[in-house]
Scaffold this motif. Structure first.
Motif, PDB file in Angstrom:
ATOM      1  N   LEU A   1      -2.515  10.834  -1.915  1.00 21.51           N
ATOM      2  CA  LEU A   1      -3.194   9.829  -2.732  1.00 21.51           C
ATOM      3  C   LEU A   1      -2.981  10.137  -4.211  1.00 21.51           C
ATOM      4  N   GLU A   2      -2.719   9.094  -4.998  1.00 22.14           N
ATOM      5  CA  GLU A   2      -2.475   9.280  -6.425  1.00 22.14           C
ATOM      6  C   GLU A   2      -3.663   9.965  -7.092  1.00 22.14           C
ATOM      7  N   ARG A   3      -3.360  10.979  -7.908  1.00 25.28           N
ATOM      8  CA  ARG A   3      -4.365  11.895  -8.441  1.00 25.28           C
ATOM      9  C   ARG A   3      -5.374  11.213  -9.367  1.00 25.28           C
ATOM     10  N   ALA A   4      -4.921  10.379 -10.291  1.00 24.80           N
ATOM     11  CA  ALA A   4      -5.827   9.789 -11.274  1.00 24.80           C
ATOM     12  C   ALA A   4      -6.868   8.905 -10.608  1.00 24.80           C
ATOM     13  N   PHE A   5      -6.455   8.099  -9.636  1.00 25.77           N
ATOM     14  CA  PHE A   5      -7.391   7.248  -8.908  1.00 25.77           C
ATOM     15  C   PHE A   5      -8.402   8.090  -8.145  1.00 25.77           C
ATOM     16  N   ALA A   6      -7.916   9.099  -7.451  1.00 25.07           N
ATOM     17  CA  ALA A   6      -8.817   9.947  -6.668  1.00 25.07           C
ATOM     18  C   ALA A   6      -9.830  10.667  -7.546  1.00 25.07           C
ATOM     19  N   ARG A   7      -9.377  11.151  -8.685  1.00 31.89           N
ATOM     20  CA  ARG A   7     -10.280  11.869  -9.581  1.00 31.89           C
ATOM     21  C   ARG A   7     -11.287  10.922 -10.232  1.00 31.89           C
TER      22      ARG A   7
ATOM     23  N   LEU B   1     -13.025  11.462  -5.361  1.00 31.52           N
ATOM     24  CA  LEU B   1     -12.710  11.554  -3.939  1.00 31.52           C
ATOM     25  C   LEU B   1     -12.303  12.983  -3.587  1.00 31.52           C
ATOM     26  N   PRO B   2     -12.552  13.416  -2.352  1.00 35.66           N
ATOM     27  CA  PRO B   2     -12.164  14.775  -1.947  1.00 35.66           C
ATOM     28  C   PRO B   2     -10.647  14.916  -1.871  1.00 35.66           C
TER      29      PRO B   2
ATOM     30  N   GLN C   1      -3.795  15.199  -3.121  1.00 34.23           N
ATOM     31  CA  GLN C   1      -3.812  14.338  -4.307  1.00 34.23           C
ATOM     32  C   GLN C   1      -2.637  14.748  -5.187  1.00 34.23           C
ATOM     33  N   GLY C   2      -1.845  13.761  -5.583  1.00 31.60           N
ATOM     34  CA  GLY C   2      -0.668  14.090  -6.381  1.00 31.60           C
ATOM     35  C   GLY C   2      -0.205  12.911  -7.196  1.00 31.60           C
ATOM     36  N   SER C   3       0.954  13.088  -7.800  1.00 34.69           N
ATOM     37  CA  SER C   3       1.529  12.022  -8.623  1.00 34.69           C
ATOM     38  C   SER C   3       3.039  12.198  -8.678  1.00 34.69           C
ATOM     39  N   ALA C   4       3.708  11.103  -9.023  1.00 28.14           N
ATOM     40  CA  ALA C   4       5.155  11.097  -9.195  1.00 28.14           C
ATOM     41  C   ALA C   4       5.466  10.611 -10.601  1.00 28.14           C
ATOM     42  N   PRO C   5       6.694  10.835 -11.099  1.00 31.83           N
ATOM     43  CA  PRO C   5       7.000  10.487 -12.492  1.00 31.83           C
ATOM     44  C   PRO C   5       6.743   9.029 -12.849  1.00 31.83           C
ATOM     45  N   ASP C   6       6.993   8.100 -11.896  1.00 34.43           N
ATOM     46  CA  ASP C   6       6.771   6.687 -12.208  1.00 34.43           C
ATOM     47  C   ASP C   6       5.307   6.369 -12.429  1.00 34.43           C
TER      48      ASP C   6
END
Length: 815
Positions: free
Chosen positions: A150-156, A160-161, A179-184
């Motif tokens: 799950l994209e990090r910014a949304f989860a944070r 969200l856990p 929770q993570g993210s990609a360059p785009d």
């Protein structure tokens, strides 16, 4: 040696006697130099961090995207890349399937429903890797299963856990393991193309390619290819070759090719650096200049208050160089203390800025070293200012006759400054009531420097608050337009293109709580004119038949009656393209032929403009759907809730309806943008806090020094029976006059800088949004409270000293 020791002890005695004043002046210098280093260092931090983060995750150099709603067999885009002349310069290629969807989550009793995206890529891809902040990556043996990161910014944002379950369109559960993210998606942008709509209103799920294909019902299909190039390769050349390759071959494809520099999120981040750097440089420079004016004025006034002691020393035959050494040592003490405190202030501001930036934009790599070089440059100015401020009055004092230097009170001001003007101005009241105005006019240089210090603080406040006012006005205008004529409107995005009378559209119209359902068609397009190119999301709806009862945009210019099939642009898009109602432009858009889409150009007339600040929003009448090969076809349905229906409950109902890919309210994009703007206010709050502290310090120091300078005048008034409250009232009146002058100058300068920031800087940083220069009444009121009221009240801090004044000792002429 003994002489030097005596001077050091004497200067130490001066420091102890005036330690509060010395500390306050040093803090003024520290605020200017420290804030300058803290604010101007952010550009270097962000450039280093962005470069390192994009390099770490190997962001693509070129992206090929098929027209929305179309796909190709896996391997097609890879072969397309392999067939271009520059194929040998391509280092890695990765095919993806990007699927729009809706994401529903729940946490702490809160239900969350936002637009989102499934991004499917092969496990272990060499392009656009996913960085995991919490949890783990999706394992290779989980390919094809409903498992995601799950994209990090949304989860944070929603707390969200690190792992859990969300649901996508159709109610399908997806288990996320990290929770993570990609360059785009460092700066996630919704389909509106606005990067600030991310954390609160947009969610991304990174899944294996096979998983995305299964969840989208598109086995073996892809719609994107991303590639990296060898160093030294021109991305624009490769992009041009790919564009030509898309339209050729046995099965032509319709799509777009985007180089890294044109990616919305990437461009916004780096353009933000330049825009924010200019803004922060202006704020930092104003703070530094405000502190410089304040420190120079205050330090020189401290020395001028010792003018009588200098005169006595000269009368006793003490060499002028020795007389000058004592106040110069005071200047050195203030300078050293200011630089030392500035290092602390700079560290605090830098850490606060770094914390806000890393919290606002979580990147894999953040480099935020203290900017010693920048601080050194500011510290040199901070060190030189007290010395110059001391040298000027000392030089003036030692060049006059001792008897002139010994003069006290109003006799010390040569020429009376501007006080002769009072001869032509009748001021009511007793003579002592005129003293505040006389004191202001008597020393114009001192008045100007003090007012400029206060004015710099007010300028910063007007600039900062004015930008926030412009954001609020833009959001309010967009929200008003969306709510006009039908609050609670909901748009259900379909999972593809369907006939107006299809089962999917009928199911939405028949859902519980639906009062009216209107098929819509939204199509991406690009408008071109002589002055530029603008990306659009064209909303095809019934704009002419008033009996249809659907929502229609407000028209601020032009008419649909005169040009019924014309394009309705936003005011911002019309301005950027240089067109007016009645002009024609070239619209590049997809057109369906069979089951495939191709890009084609059509000449359309601009019928009218609407006031929505979002540049991408455009409208056409449904009768023009044939232009896209989509007559009587819809990919969205606009819904009005029945009376008494809870819109949030209706959203959940529509979310579970077959054929619905996403659900959002008409104002959801505005609400997400409002939250994105709110995240930026933390940085502005730091500037506002430093500004307030600087203004109060300058005002307090000015009032304290004025009390020292006029101690004999005050003692005389006490001796003649004037109460402390009257003397304090005159000091308050004098400070209010200085505050009024500074506030007036600050408002005028602040308006100019705010206008430049909104019309030039925001236009560069956020070209997708139209801003008007707005200054709310509350901003002016805050400026008056800070610049006049707060400054006027600072003399009250000297009340204790006035009450404890030893009148005979103060009136003594000979020490």
């Amino acid at each position: 040696m003994t002489s030097r020791l005596m001077w050091l002890r004497w200067s130490w005695r001066d420091l102890r006697q005036r330690w509060v004043l010395v500390l306050a002046i040093a803090l003024t210098i520290a605020l200017g130099t420290g804030a300058y280093a803290g604010f101007t260092g952010t550009a270097d931090w962000r450039t280093r961090s962005y470069d390192a983060s994009y390099a770490k995750l190997r962001m693509h150099d070129v992206r090929v995207t098929l027209t929305k709603g179309t796909t190709a067999p896996a391997g097609t885009l890879r072969r397309l890349v392999a067939g271009i002349p520059s194929a040998g310069r391509v280092r890695a290629v990765s095919e993806r399937l990007v699927v729009p969807t809706q994401v529903a989550a729940a946490h702490g009793g809160r239900r969350i429903l936002v637009a989102g995206r499934l991004v499917g890529a092969a496990p272990g891809t060499a392009v656009d890797r996913v960085h995991v902040y919490a949890g783990r990556q999706v394992a290779a043996d989980e390919s094809g299963r409903a498992v995601a990161v799950l994209e990090r910014a949304f989860a944070r944002h929603y707390d969200l856990p690190s792992s859990g379950t969300v649901r996508i369109s159709g109610g399908t559960p997806v288990h996320y393991v990290g929770q993570g993210s990609a360059p785009d998606y460092f700066s996630p942008a919704s389909d509106s193309g606005i990067p600030m709509i991310g954390e609160s209103g947009f969610a991304v799920l990174f899944v294996p390619l096979a998983t995305a294909q299964r969840l989208a019902g598109a086995p073996g299909r892809v719609d994107e290819a991303v590639l990296t190039l060898a160093p030294g390769t021109d991305p624009s050349t490769v992009a041009g070759q790919l564009e030509r390759a898309l339209g050729s071959g046995p099965t032509p494809l319709s799509g777009t090719v985007t180089v890294r520099a044109d990616e919305i999120g990437y461009h916004a981040l780096y353009e933000d650096i330049n825009g924010d750097a200019r803004f922060f440089d202006i704020i930092a420079l104003l703070l530094l200049l405000g502190a410089a004016f304040g420190a120079f004025n205050l330090t020189s006034r401290v020395v001028e208050a010792q003018r009588r002691e200098i005169g006595i020393g000269m009368a006793l035959g003490v060499p002028r160089t020795r007389i000058a050494a004592r106040p110069m040592l005071l200047g050195v003490q203030i300078a050293l203390l200011g630089v030392a405190l500035g290092l602390g202030v700079g560290t605090v501001v830098s850490r606060a800025m770094a914390g806000l930036l890393t919290d606002l934009l979580p990147l894999p790599v953040w480099n935020t070293p203290f900017q010693y070089r920048t601080f050194l440059l500011a510290a040199l100015l901070g060190f030189a200012l007290p010395l110059l401020a001391v040298a000027w009055p000392v030089w003036r004092a030692v060049r006059v006759r001792p008897v002139d230097a010994i003069r006290v009170g109003h006799l010390a001001a040569r020429g009376g400054g501007l006080t002769p003007l009072l001869r032509r101005l009748r001021v009511p009241g007793r003579g002592y009531r005129q003293l505040p105005l006389r004191n202001v006019l008597r020393t114009p240089r001192r008045t100007a420097l003090t007012s400029l210090g206060i004015g710099a603080a007010v300028t910063i406040m007007i600039t900062v608050f004015g930008m926030l006012d412009s954001f609020d006005a833009m959001l309010g205008a967009s929200e008003h337009e969306a709510n006009r004529g039908g609050a609670g409107r909901i748009v259900a995005q379909l999972d593809g293109y369907h006939a107006d009378d299809s089962a999917q559209v009928r199911a939405i119209a028949a859902a519980p709580g639906v009062d009216r359902a209107t098929p819509l068609l939204t199509v991406p397009a690009t408008a071109r004119h002589s002055e530029g190119t603008v990306s659009l999301i064209v909303d095809l709806r019934d704009l002419r038949d008033l009996r249809a009862g659907g929502w229609r945009p407000t028209l601020t210019a032009g008419s649909l009656a005169r040009r019924p099939g014309g394009l309705v642009l936003s005011e911002k898009a019309a301005h950027d393209l240089g067109v007016r109602p009645g002009d024609s432009l070239l619209l590049r858009h997809p057109r369906r032929s069979g089951q495939a889409f191709t890009l084609t150009d059509s000449r359309v007339t601009v019928a009218a403009v609407h006031p929505d600040p979002l540049r991408t929003v455009a409208y056409l009448d449904r009768s023009r759907a044939g232009l896209f090969g989509l007559a009587a076809t819809a990919n969205a349905v606009e819904v009005l809730p029945a009376p008494g229906t809870d819109p949030a409950r209706l959203e959940q109902t529509l979310f579970a309806t077959p054929g619905v890919a996403g659900v959002q309210t008409a104002t959801e994009g505005v609400d997400a943008l409002r939250e994105g703007v709110g995240q930026l206010t933390g940085i502005l709050d730091i500037a506002a806090g430093v500004t307030l502290a600087l203004a109060v310090l300058i005002a307090f120091n000015a009032a304290s020094i004025s009390a020292d300078e006029r101690s004999r005048e005050n003692a005389n008034m006490f001796a003649f029976g004037l109460p402390v409250r009257t003397v304090l009232g005159m000091a308050v009146a004098e400070s209010a006059l200085l505050g009024t002058l500074g506030t007036a100058a600050g408002i005028v300068l602040g308006q100019g800088i705010d206008r430049w920031m909104v019309r030039v800087q925001l236009a560069r940083t956020m070209p997708e949004i139209g801003f008007d220069v707005t200054l709310a009444p509350g901003t002016y009121l805050t400026a008056l409270l800070l610049g006049i009221v707060a400054v006027a009240l600072t003399p009250l801090l000297t009340a204790r000293r006035l009450r404890r004044m030893n009148i005979p000792a103060t009136l003594r002429v000979v020490e």
